[in-house]
Every structure is written in C-alpha cells, then in structure tokens.
Write a protein that holds these residues in place. Structure first.
Motif, short mmCIF file in Angstrom:
data_model
loop_
_atom_site.label_atom_id
_atom_site.label_comp_id
_atom_site.label_asym_id
_atom_site.label_seq_id
_atom_site.Cartn_x
_atom_site.Cartn_y
_atom_site.Cartn_z
N CYS A 126 0.82 -1.22 0.00
CA CYS A 126 0.00 0.00 0.00
C CYS A 126 0.86 1.27 0.00
CB CYS A 126 -0.92 0.01 1.21
SG CYS A 126 -2.19 -1.28 1.20
N GLU A 144 -9.75 -9.46 -5.80
CA GLU A 144 -9.13 -8.75 -4.69
C GLU A 144 -7.65 -8.49 -4.93
OE1 GLU A 144 -11.04 -7.52 -2.61
OE2 GLU A 144 -12.85 -8.69 -2.96
N ARG A 160 -5.96 -5.89 -5.69
CA ARG A 160 -5.41 -4.67 -5.10
C ARG A 160 -5.80 -4.50 -3.63
NH1 ARG A 160 -1.79 -5.26 -8.30
NH2 ARG A 160 -2.15 -4.73 -10.48
N HIS A 161 -6.38 -5.51 -3.05
CA HIS A 161 -6.78 -5.43 -1.64
C HIS A 161 -5.55 -5.49 -0.74
CE1 HIS A 161 -9.82 -5.67 1.46
NE2 HIS A 161 -9.20 -6.68 2.03
N CYS A 162 -5.59 -4.76 0.37
CA CYS A 162 -4.49 -4.72 1.34
C CYS A 162 -4.28 -6.10 1.96
CB CYS A 162 -4.82 -3.69 2.42
SG CYS A 162 -3.64 -3.61 3.78
N ASN A 220 -8.06 -9.70 6.31
CA ASN A 220 -7.70 -9.13 5.02
C ASN A 220 -6.95 -10.13 4.15
OD1 ASN A 220 -8.05 -5.88 4.68
ND2 ASN A 220 -7.99 -6.47 6.83
N LYS A 261 -9.31 -12.82 2.95
CA LYS A 261 -10.15 -12.37 1.84
C LYS A 261 -9.39 -12.48 0.51
CE LYS A 261 -12.98 -8.35 0.50
NZ LYS A 261 -14.31 -8.93 0.74
N LYS A 262 -8.12 -12.10 0.52
CA LYS A 262 -7.31 -12.17 -0.70
C LYS A 262 -7.08 -13.63 -1.11
CE LYS A 262 -3.82 -9.64 -1.67
NZ LYS A 262 -4.27 -8.87 -2.85
N SER A 267 -10.03 -15.27 -2.60
CA SER A 267 -10.35 -14.73 -3.91
C SER A 267 -9.43 -15.26 -5.00
CB SER A 267 -10.29 -13.20 -3.87
OG SER A 267 -10.63 -12.64 -5.12
#
Length: 363
Positions: free
Chosen positions: A179, A215, A217-219, A239, A242-243, A246
């Motif tokens: 990020c 996801e 670009r998800h942190c 987090n 979740k990545k 995905s």
C-alpha cells in the motif's frame, strides 16, 4: 477525455541507471534476511552497478511514526540525516528496500515541496542535533523500481524462466503491491495505484503470466496498528484471508510482493488459517509460495534457493522449484553457513483439504 496512452505516461517515473545510496529495511532482515543481500549481489555481480550499503544509516522510524509513537518532526529529521549520509558518500540517487520507508521518504519530500517552512525547520533541527546539512536526492526510487528498471538485462542473463518445465506453460503469478508504494502517492509508483506494473513487468519479462482476480489490489492487512495491537490481529488476518479466498480458484503457482510486511503476512497467515480452519490454498494441501521480487529474480538468474534464504518461508517453496526445473539440495535447506542445523519451522502443509476440494464438497 484523455487518451489512455497519455494517462499511462503520467504514472512513469525517473529511475537512475547507476550509483545509488542503499537504505536497508529494519524489518526485512528478520522476515526474509536473504533478500537484501540478493538485491546487492544481483546489482553488483550480475549487472555491475554501484550501490553503497552504508552501515551508518538508521531506521526511517516509519513503524513508530505510523503507530503514533514518533512525531513527524522527528521522522523528518531522521530522514534528513539519511539524505546527509547519501551526500557524504558522494551519491545523488537514493533507494530503499522497505515500502514503508519509501512511503515515508515520498511523504516528506512532498511535504517539504508543499510547505517549504517544514523543510527549513528540519534543516535547523538536523544541524542542531548533528551539525549536518543535506541535499535532496536527484532520484528517489524503491528497490523494486530499480529491479523493474533492469528487468530486461536480468532476463537476458536468465538461467531459468517463469515457465513450468513439465508443461511448457507460463507460471501463474499473483503480484501484490504494498500500500505504501503507490496508494498514498500514486504517481510515486510505476503505473499508479490502479495499474501498478512494477512487479507485473518483471513477471511478464521473465516468462510468467499475471493472475487478475477480484481482490488483486486489496491490502494484505498488516496496517501496523492492526497487527501491533494484539486485539486488532483478527482484522489483519481477515484481510489476507479475503485475498487468499479470492485468488485460490485461479490456482496461482506463487505470489510475489514488494513489501516486507505483505510478503511475511501472506506467507505466515496461510499457516495460521490452516491451523484455524483446516484450509490450504495451493495444490495437494500445500500453501501458495510467497516470494519477494529479489528471490524471484535470484531464481531466474540461477541462485541457490537456500542462499536466497527461502528456507525461512512458512510455506514450502519446493513445489515451485520443481516446476521451474531448479536443482536444489534438500539436505542443505536448514544448514547455516557453518553447516550447523538452524532449526525447521512448522510448515503450511497440515494434512488438511486444499481449497478446491472444499469447493467441490460444498457443491
């Protein structure tokens, strides 16, 4: 409406060809200690570049600053000292291997630009504290920028490609951008925050295929206070979870990241999730290997994986090495320089069902 080509050009940056002052990371040497050495070895030995590894430089204070422990004025003075050391070495180009440091340096340079009085105050503080003065770098780049800049030269020297030697197909690679590389100041990173190309450019140049998934670009969830405060760690792992959920259906061969925290969390949290839920995301009950970009470049150039420090990973890298056709000595994996056994970490292989099996069961 702006043409797409013009928009892309706005997110390119000047990356010097040579003569860099090198700033180490205060946390990378604990997570993946071989990566910084690998970067310097590649630059010095393979590409013949001049990078000065200065033992006098210090932490940028980034973790303390982002955790509200170190005041901004103190951080500015510390960064000014780093620039002064660069000047002392006779160099004009600054590169740092830590994404947080890169974000700190970029933030401070932008602050000085917008509020010149803060730069003057920093100069005053630095001189009072150390008697030093400084000049702002001509080029400010992250080490992944530098590696990206030389991706073609590295590709020309490749001993291995990001190709599955058993199938001849490109390896499927997830690129994860820290990020603090491009989300705070998008124009500081190659391609900006929406279409960062710094890792994808290396992957594609060396024969791999980047995996796009919802996801991407998800942190990763590090977030400093998310992890440093124990009560917040559930948010951190959520987090990464979740990545991983995905990306799993796309069956990537490995993940590559340019942030020390992201590399560590995407690697270590896989073990934690396996222990918590009995789920692994790679093939045959393995996790998905997570590489730093220096490790990826080192494998391409034919470096020994254990010399790169890849035995420090939680998720075993051997399945990836086998796909790339890389020779390695299993018996040497956990031996130090003196041949002494250094200990073996718990693996992310916990004899539980891989995620695709769980999906099949649900259906």
């Amino acid at each position: 409406m702006r043409a797409k080509g013009n928009s892309w050009n706005e997110y390119q940056k000047f990356i010097a060809d040579d003569d860099y002052y090198y700033g180490r990371s205060c946390i990378r040497q604990n997570f993946f200690p071989g990566s910084e050495k690998a970067f310097l070895d590649i630059m010095h030995n393979d590409l013949g570049k001049n990078f000065f590894d200065d033992p006098k430089h210090s932490s940028c204070t980034g973790i303390g600053y982002h955790s509200d422990v170190v005041p901004l004025e103190t951080t500015m003075t510390v960064v000014a000292r780093q620039f002064s050391l660069m000047n002392e070495s006779g160099l004009e180009n600054f590169t740092t291997s830590c994404i947080t440091s890169f974000g700190i340096y970029t933030e401070i340079l932008e602050t000085w630009k917008e509020f010149p009085e803060t730069e003057e105050k920093t100069r005053e503080n630095l001189y009072k504290a150390t008697g030093r003065e400084f000049t702002i770098p001509k080029c400010m780049a992250h080490t992944s920028d530098v590696m990206y800049h030389f991706r073609r030269e590295i590709g020309e020297r490749a001993k291995h490609r990001l190709i599955n030697v058993q199938t001849g197909e490109p390896l499927k690679v997830v690129d994860h951008i820290g990020c603090h590389y491009a989300k705070i100041f998008p124009k500081a990173g190659v391609g900006g925050s929406e279409f960062p190309y710094v890792l994808a450019g290396m992957v594609e140049e060396w024969g791999g295929e980047c995996v796009d998934y919802p996801e991407r670009r998800h942190c990763c969830g590090f977030g400093f206070r998310n992890y440093l405060v124990q009560a917040n760690r559930g948010y951190s792992i959520a987090n990464s979870h979740k990545k991983l959920e995905s990306m799993a259906p796309y069956k990537p061969d490995f993940i590559v990241a340019n942030c020390p925290g992201c590399s560590m969390f995407l690697d270590r949290w896989q073990y934690t999730i396996a222990e918590m839920e009995g789920t692994t995301y790679g093939e045959n009950g393995h996790g998905i290997p997570v590489l730093t970009y220096e490790e990826m470049a080192g494998l391409v150039l034919g470096y020994d994986p254990w010399a790169l420090g890849m035995q420090m990973h939680q998720v075993n890298v051997e399945p990836l090495l086998d796909k790339m056709g890389i020779d390695y000595d299993p018996a040497a994996k956990y031996l130090g320089k003196n041949g002494k056994y250094i200990g073996k970490p718990a693996s992310a292989v916990v004899n539980c069902a891989p995620i695709d099996t769980i999906y099949d069961m649900k259906q």
